[in-house]
Scaffold this motif. Structure first.
Motif, PDB file in Angstrom:
ATOM      1  N   GLU A  13       0.822  -1.220   0.000  1.00  0.00           N
ATOM      2  CA  GLU A  13       0.000   0.000   0.000  1.00  0.00           C
ATOM      3  C   GLU A  13       0.852   1.264   0.000  1.00  0.00           C
ATOM      4  N   GLY A  14       1.981   1.208  -0.681  1.00  0.00           N
ATOM      5  CA  GLY A  14       2.841   2.378  -0.780  1.00  0.00           C
ATOM      6  C   GLY A  14       3.729   2.619   0.423  1.00  0.00           C
ATOM      7  N   VAL A  15       3.700   1.708   1.406  1.00  0.00           N
ATOM      8  CA  VAL A  15       4.499   1.864   2.621  1.00  0.00           C
ATOM      9  C   VAL A  15       5.570   0.778   2.663  1.00  0.00           C
ATOM     10  N   ALA A  16       6.827   1.185   2.766  1.00  0.00           N
ATOM     11  CA  ALA A  16       7.940   0.245   2.927  1.00  0.00           C
ATOM     12  C   ALA A  16       8.285   0.173   4.412  1.00  0.00           C
ATOM     13  N   THR A  17       8.127  -1.010   4.988  1.00  0.00           N
ATOM     14  CA  THR A  17       8.492  -1.202   6.390  1.00  0.00           C
ATOM     15  C   THR A  17       9.862  -1.867   6.449  1.00  0.00           C
ATOM     16  N   VAL A  18      10.810  -1.157   7.033  1.00  0.00           N
ATOM     17  CA  VAL A  18      12.192  -1.639   7.152  1.00  0.00           C
ATOM     18  C   VAL A  18      12.422  -1.993   8.615  1.00  0.00           C
ATOM     19  N   THR A  19      12.658  -3.281   8.877  1.00  0.00           N
ATOM     20  CA  THR A  19      12.788  -3.772  10.251  1.00  0.00           C
ATOM     21  C   THR A  19      14.230  -4.171  10.530  1.00  0.00           C
ATOM     22  N   LEU A  20      14.823  -3.564  11.541  1.00  0.00           N
ATOM     23  CA  LEU A  20      16.178  -3.922  11.943  1.00  0.00           C
ATOM     24  C   LEU A  20      16.188  -5.376  12.416  1.00  0.00           C
ATOM     25  N   ASP A  21      17.196  -6.140  11.998  1.00  0.00           N
ATOM     26  CA  ASP A  21      17.180  -7.577  12.271  1.00  0.00           C
ATOM     27  C   ASP A  21      18.592  -8.109  12.505  1.00  0.00           C
ATOM     28  N   ARG A  22      19.198  -7.649  13.600  1.00  0.00           N
ATOM     29  CA  ARG A  22      20.482  -8.214  14.030  1.00  0.00           C
ATOM     30  C   ARG A  22      20.406  -8.503  15.527  1.00  0.00           C
ATOM     31  N   PRO A  23      19.795  -9.629  15.890  1.00  0.00           N
ATOM     32  CA  PRO A  23      19.638  -9.966  17.309  1.00  0.00           C
ATOM     33  C   PRO A  23      21.003 -10.037  17.999  1.00  0.00           C
ATOM     34  N   PRO A  24      21.024  -9.808  19.330  1.00  0.00           N
ATOM     35  CA  PRO A  24      19.841  -9.610  20.167  1.00  0.00           C
ATOM     36  C   PRO A  24      19.411  -8.157  20.330  1.00  0.00           C
ATOM     37  N   VAL A  25      20.287  -7.173  19.989  1.00  0.00           N
ATOM     38  CA  VAL A  25      19.946  -5.773  20.274  1.00  0.00           C
ATOM     39  C   VAL A  25      20.111  -4.874  19.058  1.00  0.00           C
ATOM     40  N   ASN A  26      20.250  -5.456  17.874  1.00  0.00           N
ATOM     41  CA  ASN A  26      20.423  -4.659  16.647  1.00  0.00           C
ATOM     42  C   ASN A  26      21.619  -3.715  16.726  1.00  0.00           C
ATOM     43  N   ALA A  27      22.704  -4.212  17.316  1.00  0.00           N
ATOM     44  CA  ALA A  27      23.940  -3.415  17.340  1.00  0.00           C
ATOM     45  C   ALA A  27      24.437  -3.219  15.914  1.00  0.00           C
ATOM     46  N   LEU A  28      24.850  -2.000  15.600  1.00  0.00           N
ATOM     47  CA  LEU A  28      25.201  -1.630  14.237  1.00  0.00           C
ATOM     48  C   LEU A  28      26.660  -1.934  13.932  1.00  0.00           C
ATOM     49  N   ASN A  29      26.900  -2.918  13.064  1.00  0.00           N
ATOM     50  CA  ASN A  29      28.242  -3.105  12.538  1.00  0.00           C
ATOM     51  C   ASN A  29      28.303  -2.510  11.129  1.00  0.00           C
ATOM     52  N   ALA A  30      29.466  -2.505  10.527  1.00  0.00           N
ATOM     53  CA  ALA A  30      29.628  -1.856   9.225  1.00  0.00           C
ATOM     54  C   ALA A  30      28.736  -2.470   8.141  1.00  0.00           C
ATOM     55  N   PRO A  31      28.656  -3.803   8.019  1.00  0.00           N
ATOM     56  CA  PRO A  31      27.775  -4.365   6.990  1.00  0.00           C
ATOM     57  C   PRO A  31      26.303  -3.980   7.184  1.00  0.00           C
ATOM     58  N   MET A  32      25.847  -3.945   8.445  1.00  0.00           N
ATOM     59  CA  MET A  32      24.460  -3.563   8.704  1.00  0.00           C
ATOM     60  C   MET A  32      24.223  -2.102   8.343  1.00  0.00           C
ATOM     61  N   MET A  33      25.141  -1.239   8.727  1.00  0.00           N
ATOM     62  CA  MET A  33      24.983   0.181   8.395  1.00  0.00           C
ATOM     63  C   MET A  33      24.998   0.392   6.887  1.00  0.00           C
ATOM     64  N   ARG A  34      25.853  -0.355   6.202  1.00  0.00           N
ATOM     65  CA  ARG A  34      25.902  -0.232   4.754  1.00  0.00           C
ATOM     66  C   ARG A  34      24.558  -0.664   4.139  1.00  0.00           C
ATOM     67  N   GLU A  35      23.994  -1.743   4.665  1.00  0.00           N
ATOM     68  CA  GLU A  35      22.695  -2.207   4.175  1.00  0.00           C
ATOM     69  C   GLU A  35      21.608  -1.166   4.393  1.00  0.00           C
ATOM     70  N   ILE A  36      21.565  -0.582   5.585  1.00  0.00           N
ATOM     71  CA  ILE A  36      20.526   0.405   5.885  1.00  0.00           C
ATOM     72  C   ILE A  36      20.604   1.567   4.912  1.00  0.00           C
ATOM     73  N   GLY A  37      21.802   2.104   4.720  1.00  0.00           N
ATOM     74  CA  GLY A  37      21.957   3.221   3.786  1.00  0.00           C
ATOM     75  C   GLY A  37      21.535   2.861   2.382  1.00  0.00           C
ATOM     76  N   GLN A  38      21.932   1.673   1.922  1.00  0.00           N
ATOM     77  CA  GLN A  38      21.607   1.252   0.563  1.00  0.00           C
ATOM     78  C   GLN A  38      20.119   0.996   0.387  1.00  0.00           C
ATOM     79  N   VAL A  39      19.477   0.392   1.392  1.00  0.00           N
ATOM     80  CA  VAL A  39      18.045   0.100   1.301  1.00  0.00           C
ATOM     81  C   VAL A  39      17.237   1.381   1.149  1.00  0.00           C
ATOM     82  N   PHE A  40      17.506   2.380   1.985  1.00  0.00           N
ATOM     83  CA  PHE A  40      16.729   3.613   1.906  1.00  0.00           C
ATOM     84  C   PHE A  40      17.048   4.400   0.639  1.00  0.00           C
ATOM     85  N   THR A  41      18.286   4.352   0.194  1.00  0.00           N
ATOM     86  CA  THR A  41      18.632   5.008  -1.065  1.00  0.00           C
ATOM     87  C   THR A  41      17.898   4.349  -2.224  1.00  0.00           C
TER      88      THR A  41
END
Length: 267
Positions: A13-41
């Motif tokens: 319905e025109g809404v993109a839901t992006v869910t953080l998924d790096r258990p247990p606390v979604n700590a941001l490592n470089a590959p995850m941060m790179r993915e987040i930036g690329q997904v939203f771009t």
């Protein structure tokens, strides 16, 4: 949409839901941060989504901040991992900026649906979004000073103002959802069970607007945010002129006068 290891993307319905998924606390490592930036771009370059929601599972932690051991690898030991290049050696903070920039400059308005604690870089993720909905369980903190690093304060200034951000950065103390809302940074604070539905309702309201006008509105507001009043308003007038020439601007006026739902053409 590219395959991802650390986020899940669902579009409807025109809404993109992006869910953080790096258990247990979604700590941001470089590959995850790179993915987040690329997904939203990538979302901002397509027409499948009009608005995005950034969220996480559970009711305790939204994002535990930067992965400290991984940060040490990037900033101190300077070791490269798969996907990194010598550019990451020269500027180990580039991947972090690209992550936050993908959200803020990626084109789509982004709503943060914050289900729990947002620590350090997790708070900066929220501050990179356009709108914020908080669970009553949510809280923000900038505890970097307690572990020998800095960061996130400039982004959090957008949420709570410069003096509250200084207090957070100097003390590392948690700021609860109610205080964040009182400071004007959140659309609403709701019980945990209502977070997803409340955010979805807001996202669908935005998704019904002209997609091009929303993109231009976001770009305009990003650009004028730190400008003096007269200069910022002059730039905003330029964007108004651009939007008004769109076919969808005519459709917005026609549908309003005719009291019907608009039919957007993306032109």
């Amino acid at each position: 949409m590219q395959d991802t290891d650390y986020v899940r993307v669902d579009i409807s319905e025109g809404v993109a839901t992006v869910t953080l998924d790096r258990p247990p606390v979604n700590a941001l490592n470089a590959p995850m941060m790179r993915e987040i930036g690329q997904v939203f771009t990538e979302l901002g370059t397509g027409t499948e989504a009009v608005v995005a929601v950034l969220t996480a599972d559970g009711d305790r932690i939204f994002c535990g901040g930067a992965d400290i051991s991984e940060s040490e690898r990037r900033y101190a030991r300077r070791e490269l991992i798969a996907g990194e290049t010598v550019a990451d050696l020269a500027d180990p903070g580039a991947v972090v900026r690209a992550c936050f920039g993908g959200i803020r400059d990626g084109g789509l308005p982004v709503i943060a649906a914050v289900n729990g604690g947002a620590v350090g870089a997790g708070a900066a993720l929220i501050a990179s979004c356009d709108l914020v909905v908080l669970s009553e369980n949510a809280w923000l903190s900038l505890p970097e000073i307690n572990v020998g690093v800095l960061g996130g304060a400039r982004h959090v200034q957008r949420l709570v103002g410069p003096f509250k951000a200084r207090e957070m950065a100097y003390t590392g103390q948690r700021v609860p959802a109610a205080e964040i809302h009182r400071l004007g940074a959140a659309v609403d604070v709701v019980p945990p069970a209502e977070l997803a539905a409340t955010t979805r309702k807001l996202a669908l309201e935005l998704a019904a607007k002209s997609p091009l006008a929303l993109r231009m509105a976001k770009e305009s507001m990003n650009r004028v945010e730190d400008l003096p009043l007269a200069e910022g308003y002059r730039l905003e007038q330029d964007y108004t002129a651009r939007v008004s020439r769109l076919d969808d601007a005519r459709e917005a006026r026609d549908s309003y006068r005719e009291k019907r739902a608009p039919r957007w053409s993306w032109r």
